[in-house]
Design a protein around this motif. Structure first.
Motif, PDB file in Angstrom:
ATOM      1  N   LEU A 221      92.297   0.206  75.821  1.00  0.00           N
ATOM      2  CA  LEU A 221      92.128   0.429  77.260  1.00  0.00           C
ATOM      3  C   LEU A 221      93.466   0.349  77.981  1.00  0.00           C
ATOM      4  O   LEU A 221      93.790   1.205  78.823  1.00  0.00           O
ATOM      5  N   GLU A 222      94.255  -0.668  77.671  1.00  0.00           N
ATOM      6  CA  GLU A 222      95.549  -0.846  78.332  1.00  0.00           C
ATOM      7  C   GLU A 222      96.443   0.378  78.126  1.00  0.00           C
ATOM      8  O   GLU A 222      97.069   0.876  79.070  1.00  0.00           O
ATOM      9  N   ARG A 223      96.518   0.869  76.916  1.00  0.00           N
ATOM     10  CA  ARG A 223      97.350   2.036  76.618  1.00  0.00           C
ATOM     11  C   ARG A 223      96.791   3.303  77.240  1.00  0.00           C
ATOM     12  O   ARG A 223      97.549   4.210  77.629  1.00  0.00           O
ATOM     13  N   SER A 224      95.473   3.360  77.358  1.00  0.00           N
ATOM     14  CA  SER A 224      94.836   4.564  77.899  1.00  0.00           C
ATOM     15  C   SER A 224      95.128   4.767  79.378  1.00  0.00           C
ATOM     16  O   SER A 224      95.130   5.902  79.870  1.00  0.00           O
ATOM     17  N   LEU A 225      95.347   3.682  80.102  1.00  0.00           N
ATOM     18  CA  LEU A 225      95.647   3.801  81.533  1.00  0.00           C
ATOM     19  C   LEU A 225      96.852   4.700  81.774  1.00  0.00           C
ATOM     20  O   LEU A 225      96.938   5.378  82.798  1.00  0.00           O
ATOM     21  N   HIS A 226      97.753   4.751  80.807  1.00  0.00           N
ATOM     22  CA  HIS A 226      99.014   5.469  80.994  1.00  0.00           C
ATOM     23  C   HIS A 226      98.951   6.938  80.580  1.00  0.00           C
ATOM     24  O   HIS A 226      99.954   7.653  80.730  1.00  0.00           O
ATOM     25  N   VAL A 227      97.809   7.385  80.076  1.00  0.00           N
ATOM     26  CA  VAL A 227      97.716   8.799  79.700  1.00  0.00           C
ATOM     27  C   VAL A 227      96.840   9.582  80.677  1.00  0.00           C
ATOM     28  O   VAL A 227      96.633  10.783  80.490  1.00  0.00           O
ATOM     29  N   VAL A 228      96.339   8.911  81.713  1.00  0.00           N
ATOM     30  CA  VAL A 228      95.533   9.574  82.735  1.00  0.00           C
ATOM     31  C   VAL A 228      96.464  10.151  83.799  1.00  0.00           C
ATOM     32  O   VAL A 228      97.400   9.475  84.250  1.00  0.00           O
ATOM     33  N   ARG A 229      96.227  11.385  84.195  1.00  0.00           N
ATOM     34  CA  ARG A 229      97.046  11.983  85.255  1.00  0.00           C
ATOM     35  C   ARG A 229      96.785  11.269  86.579  1.00  0.00           C
ATOM     36  O   ARG A 229      95.736  10.660  86.774  1.00  0.00           O
ATOM     37  N   ARG A 230      97.729  11.354  87.498  1.00  0.00           N
ATOM     38  CA  ARG A 230      97.520  10.785  88.827  1.00  0.00           C
ATOM     39  C   ARG A 230      96.309  11.456  89.464  1.00  0.00           C
ATOM     40  O   ARG A 230      96.183  12.676  89.468  1.00  0.00           O
ATOM     41  N   GLY A 231      95.401  10.648  89.984  1.00  0.00           N
ATOM     42  CA  GLY A 231      94.158  11.174  90.546  1.00  0.00           C
ATOM     43  C   GLY A 231      93.027  11.272  89.549  1.00  0.00           C
ATOM     44  O   GLY A 231      91.892  11.561  89.922  1.00  0.00           O
ATOM     45  N   GLY A 232      93.336  11.042  88.256  1.00  0.00           N
ATOM     46  CA  GLY A 232      92.305  11.093  87.232  1.00  0.00           C
ATOM     47  C   GLY A 232      91.554   9.776  87.137  1.00  0.00           C
ATOM     48  O   GLY A 232      91.752   8.853  87.934  1.00  0.00           O
ATOM     49  N   ILE A 233      90.681   9.663  86.134  1.00  0.00           N
ATOM     50  CA  ILE A 233      89.822   8.482  86.029  1.00  0.00           C
ATOM     51  C   ILE A 233      89.693   8.020  84.593  1.00  0.00           C
ATOM     52  O   ILE A 233      89.599   8.835  83.664  1.00  0.00           O
ATOM     53  N   LEU A 234      89.695   6.715  84.400  1.00  0.00           N
ATOM     54  CA  LEU A 234      89.360   6.086  83.124  1.00  0.00           C
ATOM     55  C   LEU A 234      88.018   5.387  83.294  1.00  0.00           C
ATOM     56  O   LEU A 234      87.832   4.614  84.233  1.00  0.00           O
ATOM     57  N   VAL A 235      87.091   5.663  82.370  1.00  0.00           N
ATOM     58  CA  VAL A 235      85.779   5.030  82.390  1.00  0.00           C
ATOM     59  C   VAL A 235      85.661   4.141  81.161  1.00  0.00           C
ATOM     60  O   VAL A 235      85.739   4.616  80.027  1.00  0.00           O
ATOM     61  N   SER A 236      85.489   2.839  81.386  1.00  0.00           N
ATOM     62  CA  SER A 236      85.314   1.875  80.304  1.00  0.00           C
ATOM     63  C   SER A 236      83.835   1.573  80.127  1.00  0.00           C
ATOM     64  O   SER A 236      83.094   1.440  81.108  1.00  0.00           O
ATOM     65  N   LEU A 237      83.418   1.442  78.885  1.00  0.00           N
ATOM     66  CA  LEU A 237      82.019   1.097  78.618  1.00  0.00           C
ATOM     67  C   LEU A 237      81.813  -0.401  78.440  1.00  0.00           C
ATOM     68  O   LEU A 237      80.672  -0.858  78.384  1.00  0.00           O
ATOM     69  N   LEU A 238      82.914  -1.168  78.334  1.00  0.00           N
ATOM     70  CA  LEU A 238      82.786  -2.590  78.013  1.00  0.00           C
ATOM     71  C   LEU A 238      83.186  -3.523  79.140  1.00  0.00           C
ATOM     72  O   LEU A 238      82.471  -4.455  79.470  1.00  0.00           O
ATOM     73  N   VAL A 239      84.358  -3.292  79.711  1.00  0.00           N
ATOM     74  CA  VAL A 239      84.896  -4.236  80.691  1.00  0.00           C
ATOM     75  C   VAL A 239      85.342  -3.501  81.941  1.00  0.00           C
ATOM     76  O   VAL A 239      85.532  -2.278  81.928  1.00  0.00           O
ATOM     77  N   SER A 240      85.542  -4.247  83.011  1.00  0.00           N
ATOM     78  CA  SER A 240      86.068  -3.674  84.240  1.00  0.00           C
ATOM     79  C   SER A 240      87.595  -3.643  84.151  1.00  0.00           C
ATOM     80  O   SER A 240      88.225  -4.695  84.046  1.00  0.00           O
ATOM     81  N   PRO A 241      88.206  -2.472  84.189  1.00  0.00           N
ATOM     82  CA  PRO A 241      89.666  -2.384  84.074  1.00  0.00           C
ATOM     83  C   PRO A 241      90.373  -3.011  85.276  1.00  0.00           C
ATOM     84  O   PRO A 241      89.786  -3.184  86.345  1.00  0.00           O
ATOM     85  N   SER A 242      91.646  -3.331  85.102  1.00  0.00           N
ATOM     86  CA  SER A 242      92.469  -3.898  86.172  1.00  0.00           C
ATOM     87  C   SER A 242      92.644  -2.894  87.299  1.00  0.00           C
ATOM     88  O   SER A 242      93.191  -1.801  87.090  1.00  0.00           O
ATOM     89  N   GLN A 243      92.201  -3.268  88.491  1.00  0.00           N
ATOM     90  CA  GLN A 243      92.352  -2.381  89.637  1.00  0.00           C
ATOM     91  C   GLN A 243      93.802  -2.333  90.113  1.00  0.00           C
ATOM     92  O   GLN A 243      94.263  -1.317  90.636  1.00  0.00           O
ATOM     93  N   GLU A 244      94.517  -3.427  89.934  1.00  0.00           N
ATOM     94  CA  GLU A 244      95.929  -3.447  90.322  1.00  0.00           C
ATOM     95  C   GLU A 244      96.725  -2.448  89.490  1.00  0.00           C
ATOM     96  O   GLU A 244      97.548  -1.690  90.032  1.00  0.00           O
ATOM     97  N   GLN A 245      96.499  -2.443  88.169  1.00  0.00           N
ATOM     98  CA  GLN A 245      97.185  -1.484  87.315  1.00  0.00           C
ATOM     99  C   GLN A 245      96.813  -0.060  87.664  1.00  0.00           C
ATOM    100  O   GLN A 245      97.672   0.826  87.715  1.00  0.00           O
ATOM    101  N   ALA A 246      95.529   0.164  87.896  1.00  0.00           N
ATOM    102  CA  ALA A 246      95.067   1.518  88.217  1.00  0.00           C
ATOM    103  C   ALA A 246      95.707   2.028  89.504  1.00  0.00           C
ATOM    104  O   ALA A 246      96.180   3.170  89.575  1.00  0.00           O
ATOM    105  N   GLN A 247      95.752   1.181  90.524  1.00  0.00           N
ATOM    106  CA  GLN A 247      96.341   1.588  91.802  1.00  0.00           C
ATOM    107  C   GLN A 247      97.830   1.864  91.645  1.00  0.00           C
ATOM    108  O   GLN A 247      98.367   2.808  92.227  1.00  0.00           O
ATOM    109  N   ALA A 248      98.506   1.048  90.849  1.00  0.00           N
ATOM    110  CA  ALA A 248      99.938   1.244  90.638  1.00  0.00           C
ATOM    111  C   ALA A 248     100.221   2.576  89.943  1.00  0.00           C
ATOM    112  O   ALA A 248     101.265   3.205  90.178  1.00  0.00           O
ATOM    113  N   LEU A 249      99.291   3.019  89.102  1.00  0.00           N
ATOM    114  CA  LEU A 249      99.456   4.276  88.374  1.00  0.00           C
ATOM    115  C   LEU A 249      98.889   5.478  89.130  1.00  0.00           C
ATOM    116  O   LEU A 249      99.025   6.623  88.678  1.00  0.00           O
TER     117      LEU A 249
END
Length: 315
Positions: A221-249
């Motif tokens: 999950l952590e590595r996947s955050l960095h392959v999403v284009r700006r404005g794109g979305i990561l959907v996790s089936l297990l945990v709630s991802p870090s919103q701070e990291q997502a906003q920064a990216l």
């Protein structure tokens, strides 16, 4: 008159696969809006061994003893008060919230659909928790559209294999990750690109995708955050991802949350249509009889990697 009984797997305490005990228990009775199902098959979902181990005891504490399982296919044995949607003798499939590693279970009618003749009971038992999770993650949460690119992790697994097929059907460009033995299998499902994660870190070959579907969590999950284009979305089936990291990216990152009732009769019907039409197919890794539930969990925990494990309970 003594209560009727049935054989069922029960878990008395957190622990390993050996905690799955075959016992004689009281057969349930359908409540208002429920049917009693004679279970023919039930899917073995990874979350079930994680619950048994106590991995979610903080957020989903178990109430012992309990019967595991939710994905069910079988025949209606009796109907509760107020039920007009189904009748005794009809073959159905869907989800039970009362445990399905058993000869009988009850389920709300809103979580069931009639099983088409084109699907076996074993195949129908792969839909809830496999196909339904993939569908809601792709089309409700990610709002995947034709022409978009999507990276699907665990693409040979019980959720991933449906996600690949559904995304391809939608017209998306599909990239999947899989281990070496499953690369050709995932490609056969419709993935344009398959990354062998045992030899190649996915982030070396995947960049700027519109959507990532992650059923794995942790480092993936952590590595996947960095392959999403700006404005794109990561959907996790297990945990709630870090919103701070997502906003920064500059991306969105969320845990999949399906609308209720889940799965609805309508959702099951939409998926069933694709299966019957041949647009997608169920894949069964192994079947075990009920008394070998322990072996089924051991295989699931090993990361078997291809398709859904099924407990085949009745013919």
């Amino acid at each position: 008159m003594p209560p009727q009984t049935m054989k069922a797997i029960q878990v008395q305490q957190y622990g390993g696969p050996e905690e799955l005990k075959l016992e004689e228990v009281a057969r349930p009775e359908p409540a208002i809006g429920e049917v009693l199902i004679r279970v023919h098959a039930t899917g073995v979902l990874p979350i079930e061994w994680k619950i048994r181990q106590g991995a979610f005891h903080d957020v989903m504490p178990a109430s012992f003893p309990y019967i595991p399982g939710s994905a069910v296919a079988g025949v209606v044995e009796a109907v509760g008060r107020g039920v007009s949607e189904f009748r005794k003798g009809q073959a159905v499939y869907g989800r039970s919230n009362k445990g399905s590693y058993a000869e009988y279970t009850t389920a709300a009618v809103e979580n069931l659909a009639l099983k088409p003749e084109a699907l076996s009971f074993d195949e129908a038992a792969t839909i809830s928790g496999g196909a339904t999770t993939a569908w809601t993650a792709l089309f409700e949460t990610a709002e995947l559209r034709a022409g978009q690119s999507i990276l699907i992790h665990g693409a040979a697994g019980g959720v991933g294999l449906f996600a690949v097929q559904f995304a391809r059907w939608k017209g998306a460009r599909v990239i999947g990750t899989a281990s070496t033995p499953n690369v050709d299998f995932v490609r056969s499902l419709g993935a344009e690109t398959v990354v062998d994660y045992t030899t190649t870190p996915f982030e070396q070959v995947v960049q700027d995708v519109d959507v990532v579907l992650d059923p794995i969590g942790g480092d993936v999950l952590e590595r996947s955050l960095h392959v999403v284009r700006r404005g794109g979305i990561l959907v996790s089936l297990l945990v709630s991802p870090s919103q701070e990291q997502a906003q920064a990216l500059g991306i969105r990152a969320t845990k999949n949350t399906a609308s209720l009732p889940y799965p609805s009769t309508r959702l099951l019907g939409d998926i069933e249509q694709l299966l019957v039409e041949g647009q997608a197919r169920a894949v069964i890794a192994r079947t075990f009889p009920l008394h070998q539930a322990e072996r089924a969990h051991e295989l699931s925990q090993s990361g078997h990697g291809r398709g859904r494990i099924v407990l085949h309970i009745a013919d």
